[in-house]
Design an enzyme around this catalytic site. Sequence first.
Site, PDB file in Angstrom:
ATOM      1  N   LYS A 179     -26.049 -22.533 -38.206  1.00  0.00           N
ATOM      2  CA  LYS A 179     -24.943 -23.500 -38.171  1.00  0.00           C
ATOM      3  C   LYS A 179     -25.390 -24.887 -38.639  1.00  0.00           C
ATOM      4  O   LYS A 179     -26.396 -25.414 -38.165  1.00  0.00           O
ATOM      5  CB  LYS A 179     -24.407 -23.566 -36.741  1.00  0.00           C
ATOM      6  CG  LYS A 179     -23.175 -24.429 -36.532  1.00  0.00           C
ATOM      7  CD  LYS A 179     -22.791 -24.393 -35.052  1.00  0.00           C
ATOM      8  CE  LYS A 179     -21.562 -25.223 -34.745  1.00  0.00           C
ATOM      9  NZ  LYS A 179     -21.276 -25.240 -33.290  1.00  0.00           N
ATOM     10  N   GLU A 235     -19.071 -16.819 -30.856  1.00  0.00           N
ATOM     11  CA  GLU A 235     -20.188 -17.719 -30.614  1.00  0.00           C
ATOM     12  C   GLU A 235     -20.601 -17.616 -29.149  1.00  0.00           C
ATOM     13  O   GLU A 235     -19.761 -17.471 -28.258  1.00  0.00           O
ATOM     14  CB  GLU A 235     -19.775 -19.157 -30.946  1.00  0.00           C
ATOM     15  CG  GLU A 235     -20.908 -20.160 -30.822  1.00  0.00           C
ATOM     16  CD  GLU A 235     -20.460 -21.586 -31.100  1.00  0.00           C
ATOM     17  OE1 GLU A 235     -21.289 -22.366 -31.586  1.00  0.00           O
ATOM     18  OE2 GLU A 235     -19.283 -21.915 -30.814  1.00  0.00           O
ATOM     19  N   CYS A 242     -17.835 -21.766 -35.535  1.00  0.00           N
ATOM     20  CA  CYS A 242     -17.092 -22.683 -34.673  1.00  0.00           C
ATOM     21  C   CYS A 242     -16.771 -24.042 -35.304  1.00  0.00           C
ATOM     22  O   CYS A 242     -15.843 -24.151 -36.094  1.00  0.00           O
ATOM     23  CB  CYS A 242     -17.849 -22.857 -33.356  1.00  0.00           C
ATOM     24  SG  CYS A 242     -16.819 -23.541 -32.016  1.00  0.00           S
TER      25      CYS A 242
END
Length: 272
Positions: free
Chosen positions: A115, A43, A158
């Site tokens: 995300k 990321e 993440c």
Amino acid sequence: MKPYLAAALQMTSRPNLTENLQEAEELIDLAVRQGAELVGLPENFAFLGNETEKLEQATAIATATEKFLQTMAQRFQVTILAGGFPFPVAGEAGKAYNTATLIAPNGQELARYHKVHLFDVNVPDGNTYWESATVMAGQKYPPVYHSDSFGNLGLSICYDVRFPELYRYLSRQGADVLFVPAAFTAYTGKDHWQVLLQARAIENTCYVIAPAQTGCHYERRHTHGHAMIIDPWGVILADAGEKPGLAIAEINPDRLKQVRQQMPSLQHRVFV
């Protein structure tokens, strides 16, 4: 699916797009020279600065990053999992998606994910993170890309790793390998990173490829490191430690089959 080597890269990205992409290229080259056919980038690999800086440069970052990934995949004839990087939201000034992408050796994009879980937290070390101030949450489940060569690849980014239902969805879509690129904070990472990755691997009997950021990026922004590759039993096959570099390990379909036969927990689910 065949046995193959995968690499999870570990970087110390900073607020400098050009330097970050140069570091990424050097690590991709290193991974390929060690035999990796599938390479994962962490990321914020292209840019890791404060949220205002990132948003101001989002269009330039996205344009350069997409071109870079296409070029690297073609040059090294390797499949690249990359994420996330900022991708501007059409019609939403002041917002970008945190985006992961899968690129084939011919440069074609195979899958893309925005995300969905945004990192809005007050960490006990005194740092506050408010990702939603500049990032728009994705509205769709992450994709599973079905590859004859690499198995079924499930994407995430993440903070997603804290939400097991997302990975159960990926496993129900047939995922064999879970991609978890991250920039985990140093404070949370020391207690949570490895535990969460092993849990996602074990409960879904999947391999986990987890590229990571490490070290100091700018004032008050430190990340944990320890890019990892974990097998479906939860065994850590490779750990990059705390310096820039890579974790490289074999993804083996026979091992995947063995674990799923010995521990067929996915077949024993009651609440589905």
